[in-house]
Write a protein that holds these residues in place. Structure first.
Motif, PDB file in Angstrom:
ATOM      1  N   VAL A  73       0.839  -1.208   0.000  1.00 41.19           N
ATOM      2  CA  VAL A  73       0.000   0.000   0.000  1.00 41.19           C
ATOM      3  C   VAL A  73       0.874   1.257   0.000  1.00 41.19           C
ATOM      4  CG1 VAL A  73      -1.691   1.322   1.325  1.00 41.19           C
ATOM      5  CG2 VAL A  73      -1.940  -1.156   1.109  1.00 41.19           C
ATOM      6  N   VAL A  74       1.794   1.322   0.959  1.00 43.52           N
ATOM      7  CA  VAL A  74       2.636   2.512   1.075  1.00 43.52           C
ATOM      8  C   VAL A  74       3.587   2.611  -0.128  1.00 43.52           C
ATOM      9  CG1 VAL A  74       4.442   3.627   2.459  1.00 43.52           C
ATOM     10  CG2 VAL A  74       2.487   2.547   3.579  1.00 43.52           C
ATOM     11  N   GLY A  75       4.149   1.478  -0.533  1.00 40.30           N
ATOM     12  CA  GLY A  75       5.110   1.476  -1.641  1.00 40.30           C
ATOM     13  C   GLY A  75       4.498   1.961  -2.946  1.00 40.30           C
ATOM     14  N   VAL A  76       3.290   1.489  -3.249  1.00 42.67           N
ATOM     15  CA  VAL A  76       2.622   1.919  -4.487  1.00 42.67           C
ATOM     16  C   VAL A  76       2.288   3.408  -4.415  1.00 42.67           C
ATOM     17  CG1 VAL A  76       0.537   1.672  -5.892  1.00 42.67           C
ATOM     18  CG2 VAL A  76       1.742  -0.363  -5.093  1.00 42.67           C
ATOM     19  N   ALA A  77       1.841   3.863  -3.241  1.00 47.31           N
ATOM     20  CA  ALA A  77       1.517   5.289  -3.081  1.00 47.31           C
ATOM     21  C   ALA A  77       2.765   6.142  -3.300  1.00 47.31           C
ATOM     22  CB  ALA A  77       0.924   5.538  -1.699  1.00 47.31           C
ATOM     23  N   VAL A  78       3.880   5.726  -2.692  1.00 44.04           N
ATOM     24  CA  VAL A  78       5.126   6.486  -2.848  1.00 44.04           C
ATOM     25  C   VAL A  78       5.572   6.466  -4.319  1.00 44.04           C
ATOM     26  CG1 VAL A  78       7.598   6.503  -2.282  1.00 44.04           C
ATOM     27  CG2 VAL A  78       5.908   6.154  -0.475  1.00 44.04           C
ATOM     28  N   ALA A  79       5.470   5.306  -4.951  1.00 44.01           N
ATOM     29  CA  ALA A  79       5.879   5.198  -6.356  1.00 44.01           C
ATOM     30  C   ALA A  79       5.032   6.112  -7.241  1.00 44.01           C
ATOM     31  CB  ALA A  79       5.767   3.744  -6.826  1.00 44.01           C
ATOM     32  N   MET A  80       3.730   6.224  -6.923  1.00 43.83           N
ATOM     33  CA  MET A  80       2.862   7.099  -7.703  1.00 43.83           C
ATOM     34  C   MET A  80       3.281   8.562  -7.542  1.00 43.83           C
ATOM     35  SD  MET A  80      -0.697   5.037  -7.256  1.00 43.83           S
ATOM     36  CE  MET A  80      -1.842   6.358  -7.389  1.00 43.83           C
ATOM     37  N   LEU A  81       3.644   8.951  -6.343  1.00 48.21           N
ATOM     38  CA  LEU A  81       4.142  10.317  -6.127  1.00 48.21           C
ATOM     39  C   LEU A  81       5.430  10.527  -6.917  1.00 48.21           C
ATOM     40  CD1 LEU A  81       3.564  10.741  -2.264  1.00 48.21           C
ATOM     41  CD2 LEU A  81       2.240  11.749  -4.130  1.00 48.21           C
ATOM     42  N   PHE A  82       6.320   9.535  -6.867  1.00 51.95           N
ATOM     43  CA  PHE A  82       7.582   9.622  -7.600  1.00 51.95           C
ATOM     44  C   PHE A  82       7.342   9.758  -9.102  1.00 51.95           C
ATOM     45  CE2 PHE A  82      10.650   7.353  -4.445  1.00 51.95           C
ATOM     46  CZ  PHE A  82      10.586   8.469  -3.640  1.00 51.95           C
ATOM     47  N   ALA A  83       6.330   9.025  -9.604  1.00 49.21           N
ATOM     48  CA  ALA A  83       6.069   9.047 -11.044  1.00 49.21           C
ATOM     49  C   ALA A  83       5.459  10.373 -11.481  1.00 49.21           C
ATOM     50  CB  ALA A  83       5.136   7.897 -11.421  1.00 49.21           C
ATOM     51  N   GLN A  84       4.646  10.979 -10.601  1.00 43.64           N
ATOM     52  CA  GLN A  84       3.990  12.236 -10.978  1.00 43.64           C
ATOM     53  C   GLN A  84       4.949  13.415 -10.894  1.00 43.64           C
ATOM     54  OE1 GLN A  84       1.609  10.929 -12.617  1.00 43.64           O
ATOM     55  NE2 GLN A  84       0.166  12.544 -12.152  1.00 43.64           N
ATOM     56  N   TRP A  85       5.822  13.414  -9.908  1.00 45.50           N
ATOM     57  CA  TRP A  85       6.735  14.545  -9.719  1.00 45.50           C
ATOM     58  C   TRP A  85       8.185  14.096  -9.802  1.00 45.50           C
ATOM     59  CZ3 TRP A  85       2.245  14.393  -6.570  1.00 45.50           C
ATOM     60  CH2 TRP A  85       1.298  15.383  -6.900  1.00 45.50           C
ATOM     61  N   ARG A  86       8.776  14.405 -10.943  1.00 46.17           N
ATOM     62  CA  ARG A  86      10.151  14.009 -11.192  1.00 46.17           C
ATOM     63  C   ARG A  86      11.098  14.599 -10.144  1.00 46.17           C
ATOM     64  NH1 ARG A  86      13.392  13.626 -16.370  1.00 46.17           N
ATOM     65  NH2 ARG A  86      11.464  13.987 -17.476  1.00 46.17           N
ATOM     66  N   GLY A  87      10.850  15.868  -9.749  1.00 49.69           N
ATOM     67  CA  GLY A  87      11.700  16.532  -8.762  1.00 49.69           C
ATOM     68  C   GLY A  87      11.720  15.763  -7.444  1.00 49.69           C
ATOM     69  N   LEU A  88      10.525  15.358  -7.048  1.00 47.05           N
ATOM     70  CA  LEU A  88      10.377  14.580  -5.814  1.00 47.05           C
ATOM     71  C   LEU A  88      11.168  13.281  -5.909  1.00 47.05           C
ATOM     72  CD1 LEU A  88       8.481  15.117  -3.314  1.00 47.05           C
ATOM     73  CD2 LEU A  88       6.974  13.397  -4.300  1.00 47.05           C
ATOM     74  N   ARG A  89      11.047  12.648  -7.088  1.00 46.06           N
ATOM     75  CA  ARG A  89      11.748  11.385  -7.308  1.00 46.06           C
ATOM     76  C   ARG A  89      13.252  11.567  -7.194  1.00 46.06           C
ATOM     77  NH1 ARG A  89       9.784  10.046 -12.150  1.00 46.06           N
ATOM     78  NH2 ARG A  89      11.539  10.364 -13.529  1.00 46.06           N
ATOM     79  N   GLN A  90      13.757  12.622  -7.864  1.00 44.13           N
ATOM     80  CA  GLN A  90      15.199  12.836  -7.844  1.00 44.13           C
ATOM     81  C   GLN A  90      15.699  13.136  -6.437  1.00 44.13           C
ATOM     82  OE1 GLN A  90      15.170  15.782 -10.888  1.00 44.13           O
ATOM     83  NE2 GLN A  90      15.788  14.363 -12.505  1.00 44.13           N
TER      84      GLN A  90
END
Lengths: 263, 259
Positions: A73-90
């Motif tokens: 649950v948490v991992g997919v949510a975090v991955a979705m945030l990472f996918a939407q915001w490249r800056g956040l991911r980096q």
């Protein structure tokens, strides 16, 4: 189907031979039971202490499943945030690797300090070690979408939410299952390791990891072997359940799961 | 949203358009071209002449660096309702069945389910895929995938088709047959088509006009009005006038390749 049945039969024959060899070594060399019990003694211990073993098995299963599901649950949510915001991911992606490199054995004591001994602590330990594979694999699947497909959705004036849920998420499903398969395997290890430190709030009762140390201290070697066997079977069961769910979700359209089914 | 269609302006008007990429490479330089409604315009040219880039500019998927593109008097992004883009790959979603793929656009636009089912069903019959509606893309041949891709583009009833080498990956016989079917639909529906290909024969067979682009930077080298009678069928390819057009076009294209 016939071929698979034959394969299963052969595997069982191999198992029987190995058990026979083990029993023979123990019997002919007169190895004491507290050093290495034979399979017959282990089976006897299993039958005799079956209720307490089942209790330990249930506790460990609860912790492993709880930690695994929470990590999905948490991992997919975090991955979705990472996918939407490249800056956040980096910014944050490198730190997910820390989750993977932190030694689980070192992690358990501080968590027990904060959350107290018992099921909750063990579940948290399991959750933490399961998280990284889910985040890494799902993020990969979410961001590696064919550029033409994005263009196609843009031509349909799709909203960012539609692109996420109708394109990126289904595209990431095979990767998500790869992550779950890895995490399912380590979830049992995580729960057992956690239990070695924080297995129980009551003496003599706890998950498999706790029961294994307890049996070892009590020199109940044959029961210890029965517990190890149960832990192995649990890991196996997790693996097959995830494989089945993966097949259920992907067999219609994804090549990898068809290849797996053909083997 | 209902897009107001303006009949007084050119369908597609490309005015002094240039495209430079971030690495400063010039893809297109000073392209001007007017396409009237119902024209079938094909772009031919060496790799790197910016054929595909031009379609991206017209669709608004990529912004122009200079000049402007108007689609029915509107900016490309505002005119997306009028256009469908068909890619070189079929670009079907593997987790959706054929009918779910064809209905994708209508679903994203929240069209009523029964309207969607009805139009998707009719469209699948039209392109000869009615019998595989419930199959997944993986189970289809290359030609069938492309038909599904075309069905998906047509189901939203576009006025303009942008086709980027749609048949390049297919074998010649399949390509020829799909060309014939495309023209049959074109003569009924009278879309405006911008088509990119590497095949001279395909360009001659399909087009009312061929635009040959030269590379480095991409620019219009020749414009050829294709003088081939309608309706065009498989027999058209065996006619003398077809051969002459192909020869003539190839000669011009060869000149462009040799710089």
């Amino acid at each position: 189907m016939k071929k698979q049945g034959l394969l299963a039969l052969n595997s069982l024959i191999v198992l029987a031979c190995l058990l026979g060899l083990w029993q023979a070594v123990v019997s002919f060399n007169h190895v004491p039971v507290y050093i290495l019990p034979g399979p017959l003694v282990v089976a006897h211990a299993l039958a005799e202490r079956y209720p307490s073993l089942l209790n330990s098995l249930l506790i460990t299963t609860e912790e492993a499943v709880g930690g695994l599901v929470a990590s999905i649950v948490v991992g997919v949510a975090v991955a979705m945030l990472f996918a939407q915001w490249r800056g956040l991911r980096q910014l944050f992606y490198p730190y997910t690797i820390l989750l993977q490199t932190v030694p689980i054995v070192a992690l358990a004591p501080p968590i027990i300090l904060w959350a107290g001994a018992g099921i909750l602590s063990v579940t948290i330990v399991t959750f933490i070690i399961c998280l990284a594979p889910i985040i890494a694999n799902t993020t990969q699947g979410l961001i590696s979408v064919d550029a033409n497909l994005i263009d196609l959705f843009l031509m349909y004036k799709a909203t960012p939410a539609q692109i996420l849920f109708k394109l990126r998420l289904p595209n990431a499903l095979p990767n998500l299952f790869t992550g779950i398969r890895i995490s399912a395997g380590i979830s049992v290890i995580g729960a057992l390791t956690g239990e070695l430190f924080a297995g129980s709030t009551r003496v003599g009762e706890g998950g498999l990891g706790y029961a294994i140390t307890y049996a070892n201290n009590q020199m109940e070697t044959s029961y210890m072997f029965a517990l190890v066997l149960a832990a192995t079977v649990l890991g196996f069961a997790f693996f097959f359940i995830v494989m089945f769910l993966e097949w259920l979700a992907l067999h219609n359209w994804h090549e990898s799961s068809r290849a797996a089914a053909a083997e | 949203m209902v897009t107001v269609v303006n009949k007084a302006v050119a369908e597609i008007s490309i005015e002094g358009v240039s495209k430079r990429f971030r690495n400063a490479a010039v893809a297109l330089e000073g392209i001007s071209l007017t396409v009237e409604r119902g024209e079938f315009v094909t772009f031919l040219g060496p790799s790197g002449c910016g054929k595909s880039t031009l379609l991206k500019l017209v669709s608004g998927l990529s912004p122009v660096s200079d000049g402007r593109v108007l689609v029915n008097g509107m900016t490309p992004v505002n005119a997306r309702d009028l256009m469908s883009f068909i890619f070189q790959d079929a670009t079907l979603l593997p987790w959706r069945t054929v009918e779910q793929n064809v209905g994708l656009g209508m679903q994203l636009e929240h069209a009523a389910r029964n309207l969607r089912t009805e139009r998707v069903g009719k469209m699948l019959e039209l392109v000869g895929l009615g019998h595989v509606a419930k199959r997944y893309p993986r189970q289809l041949s290359g030609g069938m995938k492309m038909r599904a891709s075309i069905a998906r583009a047509l189901v939203s009833r576009p006025r303009i088709l942008l086709m980027d080498e749609p048949f390049a990956a297919l074998d010649e016989m399949t390509r020829d047959r799909l060309n014939e079917e495309l023209l049959r639909l074109y003569s009924e529906q009278k879309w405006t088509v911008l088509f990119v290909t590497h095949s001279v024969a395909e360009a001659v067979f399909l087009s009312t006009r061929i635009v040959i682009l030269a590379a480095h930077p991409g620019r219009v080298a020749h414009t050829i009005d294709v003088d081939l009678p309608w309706p065009r069928t498989a027999e058209t390819r065996e006619s003398k006038v077809f051969e002459e057009q192909v020869t003539w076009t190839s000669r011009l294209l060869r000149g462009v390749y040799q710089g």
